[in-house]
Design an enzyme around this catalytic site. Structure first.
Site, PDB file in Angstrom:
ATOM      1  N   HIS A  15      -3.035  17.178 -13.072  1.00  0.00           N
ATOM      2  CA  HIS A  15      -2.327  16.501 -11.972  1.00  0.00           C
ATOM      3  C   HIS A  15      -1.210  17.412 -11.486  1.00  0.00           C
ATOM      4  CE1 HIS A  15      -0.646  12.551 -10.192  1.00  0.00           C
ATOM      5  NE2 HIS A  15       0.082  13.546  -9.686  1.00  0.00           N
ATOM      6  N   HIS A  17       0.949  18.992  -7.766  1.00  0.00           N
ATOM      7  CA  HIS A  17       1.188  19.052  -6.314  1.00  0.00           C
ATOM      8  C   HIS A  17       1.465  20.503  -5.941  1.00  0.00           C
ATOM      9  CE1 HIS A  17       1.462  14.670  -5.871  1.00  0.00           C
ATOM     10  NE2 HIS A  17       1.910  14.726  -7.107  1.00  0.00           N
ATOM     11  N   HIS A 143      -2.505   6.166  -8.821  1.00  0.00           N
ATOM     12  CA  HIS A 143      -1.045   6.010  -8.905  1.00  0.00           C
ATOM     13  C   HIS A 143      -0.834   4.528  -9.187  1.00  0.00           C
ATOM     14  CE1 HIS A 143       3.222   7.074  -7.776  1.00  0.00           C
ATOM     15  NE2 HIS A 143       3.250   5.760  -7.888  1.00  0.00           N
ATOM     16  N   HIS A 181      -0.035   9.750 -14.548  1.00  0.00           N
ATOM     17  CA  HIS A 181       1.389   9.750 -14.968  1.00  0.00           C
ATOM     18  C   HIS A 181       1.828   8.407 -15.552  1.00  0.00           C
ATOM     19  CE1 HIS A 181       1.553   8.237 -10.905  1.00  0.00           C
ATOM     20  NE2 HIS A 181       1.538   9.418 -10.346  1.00  0.00           N
ATOM     21  N   ASP A 254       2.171  16.479 -13.084  1.00  0.00           N
ATOM     22  CA  ASP A 254       2.729  15.878 -11.868  1.00  0.00           C
ATOM     23  C   ASP A 254       3.892  16.709 -11.336  1.00  0.00           C
ATOM     24  OD1 ASP A 254       2.890  14.135  -9.731  1.00  0.00           O
ATOM     25  OD2 ASP A 254       4.086  12.644 -10.800  1.00  0.00           O
TER      26      ASP A 254
HETATM   27  O1  DOR Z   1       7.648  11.793  -8.031  1.00  0.00           O
HETATM   28  C1  DOR Z   1       6.612  11.920  -7.384  1.00  0.00           C
HETATM   29  N1  DOR Z   1       6.465  12.929  -6.488  1.00  0.00           N
HETATM   30  N2  DOR Z   1       5.624  11.033  -7.551  1.00  0.00           N
HETATM   31  C2  DOR Z   1       4.530  11.037  -6.786  1.00  0.00           C
HETATM   32  O2  DOR Z   1       3.693  10.196  -6.981  1.00  0.00           O
HETATM   33  C3  DOR Z   1       4.400  12.015  -5.671  1.00  0.00           C
HETATM   34  C4  DOR Z   1       5.191  13.213  -5.915  1.00  0.00           C
HETATM   35  C5  DOR Z   1       5.333  14.107  -4.693  1.00  0.00           C
HETATM   36  O3  DOR Z   1       4.323  14.386  -4.035  1.00  0.00           O
HETATM   37  O4  DOR Z   1       6.451  14.563  -4.431  1.00  0.00           O
HETATM   38 ZN    ZN Z   2       1.678  13.166  -8.435  1.00  0.00          ZN
END
Ligand code: DOR
Ligand code: ZN
Length: 350
Positions: A15, A17, A143, A181, A254
């Protein structure tokens, strides 16, 4: 005696980003240095909703990797699609026919960063798509938070289990589900005991910290993420799950970069940046639990086993030497503040 070096089968991050454009260019090397593969979240603006968009995004990730001198063979991005109320079952069929998309991501509308296009009513609006996902064996990465504004932010995950997760899995018992998460004892108990194909990812921040961390000596925005850090009893349940021999809990950082100015802000963004030192953070959490020998199963075995992918070949090494987390790292024209910036961790990746 605890060992001074630790050799692990190359791990994966289930997971992450990576963002896009110059932001991605600044950070993609961090993940590729630590992990062999990663599940790439689709919450871009606009979101990655189709196979064609996922293929194009993967192409941009590969370009960014090559610009950092990282070969295509040393890191594999695993692409996901963003589920909306309007996703077509045909798109899922297409995804199932290629190897280019490995899962769909559920963002309940309004739950978090770039979730406006997310799902408003999962069983009401997406049942045909869920049926197709179940048929083609496409996992749903969830989520897991309810979004109604009356619900206390600390209760959103526990309520999601009763209101969404249980009804969903009753209707689609063969659907593969990852509770992303995970942050609560309620979630741990549910995932450990539930029937059928379910697993959960756990972040480093939820293993290391409870919600006091956000407020120690003042408000500390770099500890704010969603789902938010919870009470100590929940952190302990997560540590127990991650370090147990259950095959259902595995690594998903995450890591979610936001420029320093958007975190240290009157309305700071949610997300902890952990990609630059993910394994150092997880090793710290496992060592504190006296379970460092369980890190390999959590980081390298259970994820691919659940997704039906081969475990990685090759190894990485961690050594017991102090690692000082950088205060900031470059992020395009701005900077990022990593989780635990300035702190010293006991393990470093070689
Ligand atoms: O804290 C987070 N940031 N939780 C999420 O689900 C998305 C993520 C983000 O893309 O910044
Ligand atoms: Zn995430």
């Amino acid at each position: 005696m605890t060992p001074n070096t630790l050799t692990l089968t190359r791990p994966d991050d289930w997971h992450i980003h990576l963002r896009d454009g110059e932001a991605m260019q600044a950070i993609v090397g961090h993940t590729a240095r630590q992990f062999a593969r990663a599940i790439i979240m689709p919450n871009l603006k606009p979101p990655v909703t189709t196979v064609a968009l996922a293929q194009a995004y993967r192409g941009r990730i590969e370009q960014a990797l090559s610009a950092c001198g990282i070969s295509k063979t040393s890191f594999t991005p695993l692409m996901t699609l963003y589920l909306t109320d309007n996703t077509e079952p045909d798109e899922i069929k297409r995804a199932g026919e290629t190897e280019d998309v490995v899962a769909l991501k559920l963002y309940p509308a309004g739950a978090t960063t770039n979730s406006d296009a997310g799902v408003t009513d999962l069983l009401g609006k997406c049942s045909k798509v869920l049926e197709m996902m179940q048929r083609v064996g496409m996992p749903l990465l969830m989520h897991g938070e309810v979004t109604d504004p009356e619900t206390d932010v600390f209760d959103r995950e526990a309520l999601f289990i009763d209101r969404v997760m249980i009804p969903l899995r009753k209707s689609f018992p063969e659907l593969k589900v990852v509770f992303e998460h995970l942050t609560t004892k309620d979630g741990v108990d549910y995932v450990r005991e539930a029937a059928g194909p379910i697993a959960a990812t756990i972040t480093a921040q939820h293993l290391l910290y409870n919600r006091n961390e956000i407020f120690k000596g003042g408000i500390r925005p770099h500890f704010y993420c969603l789902p938010i850090l919870k009470r100590e009893v929940h952190r302990q349940a997560l540590v127990e799950a991650a370090t147990s021999d259950s095959p259902r809990f595995f690594l998903g950082s995450d890591s979610a970069p936001h420029a320093k100015g958007l975190k240290e802000n009157a309305c700071g963004c949610a997300g902890c940046y952990t990609a630059v030192h993910a394994l150092e953070l997880y090793a710290t959490a496992f060592e504190r639990a006296n379970k460092i020998e369980r890190l390999e199963a959590f980081a390298s075995f259970r994820g691919p086993d659940f997704y039906g992918l081969p475990r990685n070949k090759g190894v990485i090494t961690l050594t017991r030497e102090p690692y000082v987390v950088p205060l900031e790292v470059p992020y395009g024209s701005e900077t990022l503040v990593p989780l635990a910036a300035g702190e010293t961790l006991p393990w470093r990746m070689v």
